[in-house]
Design a protein around this motif. Structure first.
Motif, PDB file in Angstrom:
ATOM      1  N   ARG A 158       0.838  -1.196   0.000  1.00  0.00           N
ATOM      2  CA  ARG A 158       0.000   0.000   0.000  1.00  0.00           C
ATOM      3  C   ARG A 158       0.873   1.246   0.000  1.00  0.00           C
ATOM      4  NH1 ARG A 158      -5.458  -0.934   1.635  1.00  0.00           N
ATOM      5  NH2 ARG A 158      -5.610   1.295   1.913  1.00  0.00           N
ATOM      6  N   ILE A 159       0.290   2.337  -0.443  1.00  0.00           N
ATOM      7  CA  ILE A 159       0.985   3.624  -0.429  1.00  0.00           C
ATOM      8  C   ILE A 159       0.485   4.396   0.780  1.00  0.00           C
ATOM      9  CG2 ILE A 159       1.487   5.717  -1.736  1.00  0.00           C
ATOM     10  CD1 ILE A 159       0.757   4.133  -4.280  1.00  0.00           C
ATOM     11  N   GLU A 160       1.323   4.517   1.784  1.00  0.00           N
ATOM     12  CA  GLU A 160       0.900   5.103   3.053  1.00  0.00           C
ATOM     13  C   GLU A 160       0.441   6.546   2.909  1.00  0.00           C
ATOM     14  OE1 GLU A 160       4.055   4.644   5.869  1.00  0.00           O
ATOM     15  OE2 GLU A 160       3.408   2.629   6.434  1.00  0.00           O
ATOM     16  N   GLU A 161       1.103   7.306   2.034  1.00  0.00           N
ATOM     17  CA  GLU A 161       0.724   8.701   1.868  1.00  0.00           C
ATOM     18  C   GLU A 161      -0.710   8.843   1.356  1.00  0.00           C
ATOM     19  OE1 GLU A 161       5.223   8.592   1.061  1.00  0.00           O
ATOM     20  OE2 GLU A 161       3.474   7.276   0.883  1.00  0.00           O
ATOM     21  N   ILE A 162      -1.144   7.913   0.497  1.00  0.00           N
ATOM     22  CA  ILE A 162      -2.514   7.950  -0.015  1.00  0.00           C
ATOM     23  C   ILE A 162      -3.499   7.677   1.112  1.00  0.00           C
ATOM     24  CG2 ILE A 162      -4.162   6.793  -1.537  1.00  0.00           C
ATOM     25  CD1 ILE A 162      -1.937   6.442  -3.551  1.00  0.00           C
ATOM     26  N   ASP A 163      -3.194   6.678   1.939  1.00  0.00           N
ATOM     27  CA  ASP A 163      -4.055   6.390   3.085  1.00  0.00           C
ATOM     28  C   ASP A 163      -4.115   7.576   4.043  1.00  0.00           C
ATOM     29  OD1 ASP A 163      -4.878   3.821   2.360  1.00  0.00           O
ATOM     30  OD2 ASP A 163      -3.081   2.895   3.208  1.00  0.00           O
TER      31      ASP A 163
ATOM     32  N   LEU B 215      -3.625  22.741  -1.973  1.00  0.00           N
ATOM     33  CA  LEU B 215      -2.828  23.284  -0.874  1.00  0.00           C
ATOM     34  C   LEU B 215      -2.800  22.309   0.297  1.00  0.00           C
ATOM     35  CD1 LEU B 215      -1.339  25.570   0.648  1.00  0.00           C
ATOM     36  CD2 LEU B 215      -3.593  26.526   1.210  1.00  0.00           C
ATOM     37  N   TYR B 216      -3.957  21.763   0.644  1.00  0.00           N
ATOM     38  CA  TYR B 216      -4.029  20.794   1.741  1.00  0.00           C
ATOM     39  C   TYR B 216      -3.200  19.553   1.438  1.00  0.00           C
ATOM     40  CZ  TYR B 216      -8.019  23.450   3.629  1.00  0.00           C
ATOM     41  OH  TYR B 216      -8.824  24.422   4.155  1.00  0.00           O
ATOM     42  N   ILE B 217      -3.298  19.064   0.208  1.00  0.00           N
ATOM     43  CA  ILE B 217      -2.535  17.873  -0.185  1.00  0.00           C
ATOM     44  C   ILE B 217      -1.043  18.139  -0.038  1.00  0.00           C
ATOM     45  CG2 ILE B 217      -1.879  16.428  -2.155  1.00  0.00           C
ATOM     46  CD1 ILE B 217      -4.795  16.640  -3.102  1.00  0.00           C
ATOM     47  N   GLY B 218      -0.608  19.294  -0.525  1.00  0.00           N
ATOM     48  CA  GLY B 218       0.810  19.648  -0.423  1.00  0.00           C
ATOM     49  C   GLY B 218       1.273  19.725   1.023  1.00  0.00           C
ATOM     50  N   LEU B 219       0.451  20.307   1.889  1.00  0.00           N
ATOM     51  CA  LEU B 219       0.815  20.442   3.301  1.00  0.00           C
ATOM     52  C   LEU B 219       0.890  19.084   3.995  1.00  0.00           C
ATOM     53  CD1 LEU B 219      -1.323  23.580   4.273  1.00  0.00           C
ATOM     54  CD2 LEU B 219       1.179  23.461   4.133  1.00  0.00           C
ATOM     55  N   VAL B 220      -0.088  18.214   3.723  1.00  0.00           N
ATOM     56  CA  VAL B 220      -0.085  16.883   4.352  1.00  0.00           C
ATOM     57  C   VAL B 220       1.131  16.090   3.913  1.00  0.00           C
ATOM     58  CG1 VAL B 220      -1.284  14.665   4.482  1.00  0.00           C
ATOM     59  CG2 VAL B 220      -2.581  16.788   4.696  1.00  0.00           C
ATOM     60  N   LEU B 221       1.440  16.128   2.616  1.00  0.00           N
ATOM     61  CA  LEU B 221       2.601  15.388   2.114  1.00  0.00           C
ATOM     62  C   LEU B 221       3.903  15.969   2.667  1.00  0.00           C
ATOM     63  CD1 LEU B 221       1.627  14.802  -1.625  1.00  0.00           C
ATOM     64  CD2 LEU B 221       1.559  13.161   0.262  1.00  0.00           C
ATOM     65  N   LEU B 222       3.947  17.285   2.822  1.00  0.00           N
ATOM     66  CA  LEU B 222       5.141  17.912   3.390  1.00  0.00           C
ATOM     67  C   LEU B 222       5.325  17.514   4.849  1.00  0.00           C
ATOM     68  CD1 LEU B 222       7.474  19.923   2.821  1.00  0.00           C
ATOM     69  CD2 LEU B 222       5.984  21.728   3.729  1.00  0.00           C
ATOM     70  N   LEU B 223       4.224  17.496   5.598  1.00  0.00           N
ATOM     71  CA  LEU B 223       4.289  17.088   7.004  1.00  0.00           C
ATOM     72  C   LEU B 223       4.653  15.616   7.130  1.00  0.00           C
ATOM     73  CD1 LEU B 223       1.165  18.989   8.396  1.00  0.00           C
ATOM     74  CD2 LEU B 223       3.572  19.546   8.812  1.00  0.00           C
ATOM     75  N   TYR B 224       4.161  14.808   6.190  1.00  0.00           N
ATOM     76  CA  TYR B 224       4.507  13.381   6.201  1.00  0.00           C
ATOM     77  C   TYR B 224       5.991  13.195   5.916  1.00  0.00           C
ATOM     78  CZ  TYR B 224       4.313   8.394   5.197  1.00  0.00           C
ATOM     79  OH  TYR B 224       4.516   7.038   5.224  1.00  0.00           O
ATOM     80  N   LYS B 225       6.521  14.037   5.076  1.00  0.00           N
ATOM     81  CA  LYS B 225       7.924  13.928   4.678  1.00  0.00           C
ATOM     82  C   LYS B 225       8.868  14.366   5.790  1.00  0.00           C
ATOM     83  CE  LYS B 225      10.724  15.066   0.603  1.00  0.00           C
ATOM     84  NZ  LYS B 225      10.754  15.853  -0.658  1.00  0.00           N
ATOM     85  N   SER B 226       8.401  15.256   6.661  1.00  0.00           N
ATOM     86  CA  SER B 226       9.243  15.783   7.734  1.00  0.00           C
ATOM     87  C   SER B 226       9.382  14.772   8.874  1.00  0.00           C
ATOM     88  CB  SER B 226       8.644  17.084   8.270  1.00  0.00           C
ATOM     89  OG  SER B 226       9.335  17.510   9.425  1.00  0.00           O
ATOM     90  N   VAL B 227      10.564  14.599   9.355  1.00  0.00           N
ATOM     91  CA  VAL B 227      10.819  13.664  10.457  1.00  0.00           C
ATOM     92  C   VAL B 227      10.066  14.102  11.711  1.00  0.00           C
ATOM     93  CG1 VAL B 227      12.587  12.666  11.937  1.00  0.00           C
ATOM     94  CG2 VAL B 227      13.082  13.058   9.524  1.00  0.00           C
TER      95      VAL B 227
END
Length: 402
Positions: free
Chosen positions: A3-8, A286-298
């Motif tokens: 599965r792709i965790e970011e999608i979930d 904008l929301y998608i970008g923010l969520v993915l950015l937060l997911y990417k941050s340690v």
């Protein structure tokens, strides 16, 4: 199949916004009759909450959910062996049946809508990527409705800018619907939802433009799949995505907020409607970008990962949210529709969503799929699927759909 965790996580985030929106609206699926105008504005803070919900929530989170549905269509037909268009169509038939049971209890159900519009994706699977993008964008920004309104404005025709266009007797119908909810007439409400409820749903889809927007969002999700962005999330320029969507989306949101009031001229409201449709594209981005950015941050990834389990069982999460909202507001539950402030309803929605996070984490420690996901999967394959996690495999491999 991993599965792709970011999608979930994105789906879980969308479900958070969906329950917050519906809780503030009292889990109603009708415009409010004059007698009940401002039914959830009991304290000064509720006015502020209404502004926040109307501008930052309504139309934004279902857009993310819809794009993910289109992406999931691509993932299934592209990556799952033996899963052709006929089987996907059967899967949508089953989704409609689940949605029908949901709809007769909650008229605002969108599972039936997804099932019907999902069929339209099947013919597009063989079309060019460029055509999918062009048609998807035109529909997603509510292009057909904008075109119709433009022609009407030029011809100085009377526009359907108020809910009275949704039905010849909208106030009477809305009052009847409210009475059924307030009085807790369960059987009568089921009958109403299964008959006039579908007519009202179609009128709403047509009036709001979602008749076009939802298929458009599906196609944009399909386009994302075609471009393989889900496989190259690290290569997406998230800061650029956030900056561009914010620079375009926030001014459009402000324009819609200030010019879409009934007291303004027809021309101003026309531009406000266009700004609203565009806002419902750029703010979700904008929301998608923010969520993915937060997911990417340690530092913040652990927080965002809490959304994965609820997104993983998106169908179950969504239906349980409706069951909770109905219990809170309807007369055959606690009957708090006219007694609970909008802000308090938001608080209850947040609390229930946190409970859903805990429940879904517990569930996936024992089972591969969410309850409704398991039922849906079993029906699709026409055989009961193994649901318990074996010691050898502690991961669910079901691809996310809707």
């Amino acid at each position: 199949m991993k599965r792709i965790e970011e999608i979930d996580a994105l789906r879980g985030f969308a479900l958070f916004g969906i329950i917050m929106t519906h809780m503030f609206e009292g889990y109603l699926a009708s415009f409010t009759p004059p007698q009940y105008a401002g039914f959830n504005i009991l304290f000064p803070i509720d006015t502020f909450s209404r502004i926040v919900v109307q501008n930052l929530f309504v139309g934004k989170f279902y857009a993310i959910f819809s794009m993910l549905f289109g992406l999931s269509f691509y993932l299934i037909l592209d990556r799952k062996k033996g899963f052709g268009p006929h089987k996907f169509a059967w899967r949508l038939v089953l989704l409609f049946l689940i949605g029908y049971i949901h709809h007769i209890h909650y008229r605002g159900d969108f599972l039936t809508v997804y099932a019907v519009f999902g069929m339209a994706l099947i013919p597009f699977r063989k079309m060019s990527t460029k055509l999918i993008l062009v048609v998807g964008l035109f529909f997603a920004i509510n292009g057909p409705t904008i075109l119709i309104k433009t022609i009407a404005l030029i011809q100085s025709a009377v526009q359907a800018s108020v809910p009275t266009s949704m039905h010849p007797n909208p106030v009477e119908l809305a009052m009847s619907y409210y009475d059924l909810i307030l009085n807790g007439e369960y059987k009568k409400l089921l009958v109403s939802n299964s008959t006039i409820g579908f007519i009202n749903k179609y009128n709403y889809l047509k009036f709001s433009g979602r008749l076009w927007v939802v298929p458009g969002l599906f196609l944009l999700g399909l386009w994302v799949g075609r471009k393989k962005w889900h496989e190259n999330l690290d290569k997406i320029p998230l800061l650029k995505l956030i900056a561009v969507s914010a620079l375009i989306g926030i001014p459009l949101m402000l324009i819609n907020f200030y010019v879409s009031t009934p007291s303004n001229s027809e021309l101003l409201r026309y531009f406000g409607a266009i700004a609203k449709d565009l806002t419902n594209i750029f703010i979700p981005l904008l929301y998608i970008g923010l969520v993915l950015l937060l997911y990417k941050s340690v530092r913040t990834q652990k927080i965002v990962k809490q959304l994965i389990p609820v997104g993983k069982m998106g169908l179950t999460t969504y239906v349980l949210q409706s069951a909770f909202g109905i219990f809170i507001f309807y007369g055959y539950g606690l009957g708090l529709l006219l007694k609970l402030s909008g802000t308090a309803a938001l608080g209850l929605g947040l609390l229930f969503f946190l409970v859903q996070i805990l429940f879904s984490k517990w569930w996936f420690n024992k089972y591969k799929f969410g309850p409704l996901e398991w039922l849906w999967r079993s029906g699709t394959n026409r055989t009961w699927q193994s649901i318990k996690i074996s010691k050898a495999n502690n991961n669910a491999n079901e691809l996310p759909v809707g």
